[in-house]
Structures are given as structure tokens and as C-alpha cells.
Design a protein around this motif. Structure first.
Motif, PDB file in Angstrom:
ATOM      1  N   GLY A   1       0.784  -1.227   0.000  1.00  0.00           N
ATOM      2  CA  GLY A   1       0.000   0.000   0.000  1.00  0.00           C
ATOM      3  C   GLY A   1       0.817   1.278   0.000  1.00  0.00           C
ATOM      4  O   GLY A   1       0.254   2.374   0.072  1.00  0.00           O
ATOM      5  N   ILE A   2       2.143   1.161  -0.117  1.00  0.00           N
ATOM      6  CA  ILE A   2       3.006   2.339   0.031  1.00  0.00           C
ATOM      7  C   ILE A   2       2.766   3.351  -1.096  1.00  0.00           C
ATOM      8  O   ILE A   2       2.783   4.566  -0.845  1.00  0.00           O
ATOM      9  CB  ILE A   2       4.499   1.914   0.090  1.00  0.00           C
ATOM     10  N   VAL A   3       2.530   2.889  -2.321  1.00  0.00           N
ATOM     11  CA  VAL A   3       2.329   3.818  -3.432  1.00  0.00           C
ATOM     12  C   VAL A   3       1.069   4.640  -3.221  1.00  0.00           C
ATOM     13  O   VAL A   3       1.067   5.872  -3.369  1.00  0.00           O
ATOM     14  CB  VAL A   3       2.266   3.060  -4.771  1.00  0.00           C
ATOM     15  N   ALA A   4      -0.022   3.970  -2.856  1.00  0.00           N
ATOM     16  CA  ALA A   4      -1.291   4.685  -2.649  1.00  0.00           C
ATOM     17  C   ALA A   4      -1.195   5.647  -1.468  1.00  0.00           C
ATOM     18  O   ALA A   4      -1.687   6.784  -1.547  1.00  0.00           O
ATOM     19  CB  ALA A   4      -2.415   3.684  -2.416  1.00  0.00           C
ATOM     20  N   ARG A   5      -0.576   5.224  -0.385  1.00  0.00           N
ATOM     21  CA  ARG A   5      -0.536   6.059   0.818  1.00  0.00           C
ATOM     22  C   ARG A   5       0.344   7.290   0.620  1.00  0.00           C
ATOM     23  O   ARG A   5      -0.041   8.408   1.007  1.00  0.00           O
ATOM     24  CB  ARG A   5      -0.028   5.232   2.003  1.00  0.00           C
ATOM     25  N   ILE A   6       1.512   7.125   0.026  1.00  0.00           N
ATOM     26  CA  ILE A   6       2.389   8.273  -0.201  1.00  0.00           C
ATOM     27  C   ILE A   6       1.741   9.243  -1.179  1.00  0.00           C
ATOM     28  O   ILE A   6       1.808  10.462  -1.008  1.00  0.00           O
ATOM     29  CB  ILE A   6       3.775   7.817  -0.699  1.00  0.00           C
ATOM     30  N   THR A   7       1.096   8.707  -2.208  1.00  0.00           N
ATOM     31  CA  THR A   7       0.379   9.571  -3.150  1.00  0.00           C
ATOM     32  C   THR A   7      -0.725  10.343  -2.432  1.00  0.00           C
ATOM     33  O   THR A   7      -0.897  11.547  -2.644  1.00  0.00           O
ATOM     34  CB  THR A   7      -0.224   8.734  -4.283  1.00  0.00           C
ATOM     35  N   GLN A   8      -1.464   9.673  -1.576  1.00  0.00           N
ATOM     36  CA  GLN A   8      -2.549  10.321  -0.833  1.00  0.00           C
ATOM     37  C   GLN A   8      -2.028  11.470   0.018  1.00  0.00           C
ATOM     38  O   GLN A   8      -2.629  12.554   0.058  1.00  0.00           O
ATOM     39  CB  GLN A   8      -3.255   9.302   0.047  1.00  0.00           C
ATOM     40  N   MET A   9      -0.906  11.261   0.721  1.00  0.00           N
ATOM     41  CA  MET A   9      -0.355  12.323   1.565  1.00  0.00           C
ATOM     42  C   MET A   9       0.068  13.516   0.725  1.00  0.00           C
ATOM     43  O   MET A   9      -0.165  14.670   1.112  1.00  0.00           O
ATOM     44  CB  MET A   9       0.828  11.784   2.390  1.00  0.00           C
TER      45      MET A   9
ATOM     46  N   TRP B   1      12.048   4.912   2.606  1.00  0.00           N
ATOM     47  CA  TRP B   1      11.785   4.769   4.042  1.00  0.00           C
ATOM     48  C   TRP B   1      10.375   5.251   4.351  1.00  0.00           C
ATOM     49  O   TRP B   1       9.869   6.197   3.729  1.00  0.00           O
ATOM     50  CB  TRP B   1      12.772   5.598   4.871  1.00  0.00           C
ATOM     51  N   SER B   2       9.768   4.617   5.344  1.00  0.00           N
ATOM     52  CA  SER B   2       8.456   5.030   5.826  1.00  0.00           C
ATOM     53  C   SER B   2       8.522   5.283   7.321  1.00  0.00           C
ATOM     54  O   SER B   2       9.222   4.572   8.049  1.00  0.00           O
ATOM     55  CB  SER B   2       7.405   3.941   5.554  1.00  0.00           C
ATOM     56  N   ALA B   3       7.789   6.310   7.760  1.00  0.00           N
ATOM     57  CA  ALA B   3       7.563   6.512   9.193  1.00  0.00           C
ATOM     58  C   ALA B   3       6.266   5.796   9.528  1.00  0.00           C
ATOM     59  O   ALA B   3       5.230   6.061   8.906  1.00  0.00           O
ATOM     60  CB  ALA B   3       7.471   7.999   9.513  1.00  0.00           C
ATOM     61  N   ILE B   4       6.308   4.901  10.509  1.00  0.00           N
ATOM     62  CA  ILE B   4       5.170   4.040  10.822  1.00  0.00           C
ATOM     63  C   ILE B   4       4.660   4.330  12.230  1.00  0.00           C
ATOM     64  O   ILE B   4       5.442   4.343  13.192  1.00  0.00           O
ATOM     65  CB  ILE B   4       5.547   2.554  10.713  1.00  0.00           C
ATOM     66  N   ARG B   5       3.362   4.542  12.329  1.00  0.00           N
ATOM     67  CA  ARG B   5       2.710   4.680  13.635  1.00  0.00           C
ATOM     68  C   ARG B   5       1.484   3.776  13.663  1.00  0.00           C
ATOM     69  O   ARG B   5       0.595   3.919  12.846  1.00  0.00           O
ATOM     70  CB  ARG B   5       2.288   6.130  13.893  1.00  0.00           C
ATOM     71  N   GLU B   6       1.489   2.854  14.613  1.00  0.00           N
ATOM     72  CA  GLU B   6       0.385   1.909  14.766  1.00  0.00           C
ATOM     73  C   GLU B   6       0.063   1.204  13.451  1.00  0.00           C
ATOM     74  O   GLU B   6      -1.104   0.998  13.091  1.00  0.00           O
ATOM     75  CB  GLU B   6      -0.854   2.627  15.308  1.00  0.00           C
ATOM     76  N   GLY B   7       1.097   0.832  12.715  1.00  0.00           N
ATOM     77  CA  GLY B   7       0.935   0.091  11.479  1.00  0.00           C
ATOM     78  C   GLY B   7       0.613   0.924  10.260  1.00  0.00           C
ATOM     79  O   GLY B   7       0.535   0.393   9.143  1.00  0.00           O
ATOM     80  N   ASN B   8       0.428   2.236  10.426  1.00  0.00           N
ATOM     81  CA  ASN B   8       0.073   3.120   9.321  1.00  0.00           C
ATOM     82  C   ASN B   8       1.255   3.989   8.899  1.00  0.00           C
ATOM     83  O   ASN B   8       2.041   4.438   9.746  1.00  0.00           O
ATOM     84  CB  ASN B   8      -1.092   4.021   9.720  1.00  0.00           C
ATOM     85  N   ILE B   9       1.379   4.237   7.607  1.00  0.00           N
ATOM     86  CA  ILE B   9       2.439   5.099   7.085  1.00  0.00           C
ATOM     87  C   ILE B   9       2.062   6.556   7.332  1.00  0.00           C
ATOM     88  O   ILE B   9       1.004   7.011   6.884  1.00  0.00           O
ATOM     89  CB  ILE B   9       2.666   4.858   5.585  1.00  0.00           C
ATOM     90  N   VAL B  10       2.920   7.302   8.047  1.00  0.00           N
ATOM     91  CA  VAL B  10       2.651   8.711   8.339  1.00  0.00           C
ATOM     92  C   VAL B  10       3.759   9.621   7.809  1.00  0.00           C
ATOM     93  O   VAL B  10       3.775  10.818   8.096  1.00  0.00           O
ATOM     94  CB  VAL B  10       2.449   8.942   9.847  1.00  0.00           C
TER      95      VAL B  10
END
Length: 296
Positions: free
Chosen positions: A138-146, A184-193
């Protein structure tokens, strides 16, 4: 710390508040109080004055009607720009009075101090955030969303920007088997932030391209960006890249200060529309730090 501050008629706490709101548009009054370490009543009085002066705009949070989101007005952004100009001039004039070689000592000390502050903030304000390297589902979708969420609000970018980010990031993830590339991803409670990437092959031999650096609105101001940037630059230096380049655009003052604190210099500016709207594009470059000679 008494009286006015930074060539304004404002007290230091108000100047600090404007800088934090500029760095994190949409921050809540409660979160701002945590950052400034001020009581609720003090924050309320200060914000009331900044709203009345026309520097700050308040908007009810759509997800929590009890909270208000804070942003700077055009006048507030101009005031922050004036504050940064004053600070830059003050620091530059002080550094010019140093003897040759002393500037490097000051820069090293400030970097260590800033990292120590960031570590303190990370543990006391943003617990539970870890930095991990590599692809995640899900990294592509999440980074794009941010990216889309932040830049739609701050730069009015739309569909074209979303398509460019998603396509470029997806193509990059197909090249992660190259050891010169990393994300690299910053992760909080399993979610990419938060995220950052180093593309080690798209700009030529010996040049690292810093890309997709973004922090979720909910964790801005907690030192996560500094941690991600430090991790990426440590990778750059370990891989032996001679230069690190990044593209951004004018107006992102908080990001620019972070880049400059880590050795980047703006070397190019021109109007462009590669992200879907015309902006003053900027290219920053960081040269590889000189090797430190071992002591006797």
C-alpha cells in the motif's frame, strides 16, 4: 525574551506560533499549545489577538466540531516571510564576524543541538513512530494520498499532480532491487505517516535524487521529517554519492529551512508547471561532506 521580537510588535510566543502554523497548515489550537508548551487559556488569548490582527484564520474541523484548524492569511504569510528574512540577516551578519574555520564548528554544534531537540520531541510528543526501510504493501497509494492532500491545500494542485506522483513512485518501486535505491516510511500503529526516498540512478553516476519526502498532517512538527531526512542522507553518504539533488518550489519555507540545516543549497530557480500548476521551481544540492581525518 521580554518585549517585542524578530523586528515585529509581537511577543516571542506569538512569533513562534506563526512559524509553527506556517510549518503545519491546519494545526489545531490544542496541538499548537502542546508544541509551544502553553496553557489552554494562554493559547486562546494569543490566537484571538492573531485572528483579530488578520494574521491567522480559524476553521472548524470537519471531523471534530470542537476543534479549530489554524492557517495563515496572506498577511500572516507575509509576516512570517519578514520574520525569516530578519532572522537570516541576523545570523548571516553574526557568522560573517567569525574567523575562518569557526563557521564549521558552529554548524556542527547547531546540527547536534537540533538533533537532540528532535529526539526529545519525538519521545515526548510523538511516541511510537519508527522508521523502516523498504517496500510496504500500500506504500504507493498512501504516499500519493499524503502528497495530494497536502499540495491540494497549499498549492491547489489537482489530478495532474496526483498522476505524476503515483506513476513516478510506482515505477521507482519496480527498481528497488538496485542497492543504490531506497525508500523509508515513518510508521505509527501500522500506518504510514511519512516517507522519503533516494533514487540513485535517474540523475546520473554519483548523484542521489531525494524524492517523495512528505509528512502526514497529524505528525508535523514532531521531528519525524528530520528523522527521515537524516536516515536518507546517512544512506547517501554510506553509498558514496558525491551529490544529492532535490526539486521543490518556492513558498515551502519550513521544508527549505530543514534542507538548508542539512547542507542543501538552492542553485537553480525557474517557472515551471510539471506538477500541474505554474510555480517557481527550485533545485537544491547537497555536496558530500568532506571526510573527517582521524585523530592521532
Amino acid at each position: 525574551m521580554g518585549g517585542t521580537f524578530a523586528s515585529t510588535e509581537l511577543p516571542p510566543s506569538a512569533v513562534h506560533a506563526l512559524i509553527e502554523i506556517d510549518a503545519c497548515p491546519g494545526i489545531t489550537a490544542r496541538r499548537l499549545g502542546d508544541v509551544l508548551r502553553l496553557e489552554k487559556s494562554s493559547i486562546s488569548r494569543m490566537l484571538q489577538k492573531l485572528v483579530q490582527s488578520g494574521d491567522v484564520l480559524e476553521q472548524v474541523d470537519m471531523d471534530d466540531s470542537r476543534s479549530k484548524r489554524l492557517t495563515l492569511s496572506a498577511a500572516g504569510r507575509q509576516r512570517v516571510a519578514t520574520i525569516h528574512t530578519f532572522a537570516t540577516k541576523q545570523v548571516s551578519e553574526a557568522l560573517e564576524r567569525l574567523d575562518p574555520g569557526e563557521g564549521r564548528v558552529v554548524a556542527t554544534g547547531l546540527r547536534l543541538y537540533a538533533d537532540a531537540l528532535a529526539s526529545r520531541v519525538d519521545h515526548s510528543v510523538r511516541p511510537g513512530i519508527r522508521i523502516v526501510c523498504g517496500y510496504r504493501q500500500g506504500i504507493v497509494a498512501r504516499i500519493t494520498q499524503m502528497h495530494v492532500s497536502y499540495y491540494a491545500r497549499t498549492a491547489n494542485f489537482g489530478q495532474r499532480f496526483e498522476s505524476v506522483v503515483a506513476a513516478g513512485l510506482a515505477a521507482f518501486c519496480d527498481r528497488l532491487e538496485n542497492p543504490r535505491n531506497a525508500i523509508w516510511s515513518a510508521i505509527r500503529e501500522g500506518n504510514i505517516v511519512g516517507s522519503i526516498a533516494i533514487d540513485g540512478e535517474d540523475m546520473g553516476e554519483g548523484i542521489a535524487h531525494l524524492r517523495w519526502f512528505i509528512i502526514d498532517d497529524g505528525v508535523r512538527g514532531g521531528g519525524v521529517g528530520r528523522r527521515l531526512l537524516s536516515e536518507a542522507l546517512a544512506f547517501v553518504d554510506a553509498q558514496g554519492f558525491t551529490e544529492t539533488h532535490l526539486w521543490t518550489f518556492s513558498g515551502l519555507s519550513a521544508a527549505r529551512h530543514l534542507y538548508e540545516a542539512h547542507g542543501f543549497t538552492c542553485i537553480e530557480e525557474h517557472l515551471g508547471s510539471q506538477w500541474g500548476g505554474e510555480v517557481l521551481e527550485q533545485r537544491f544540492v547537497r555536496l558530500r561532506p568532506p571526510a573527517t581525518n582521524p585523530g592521532p
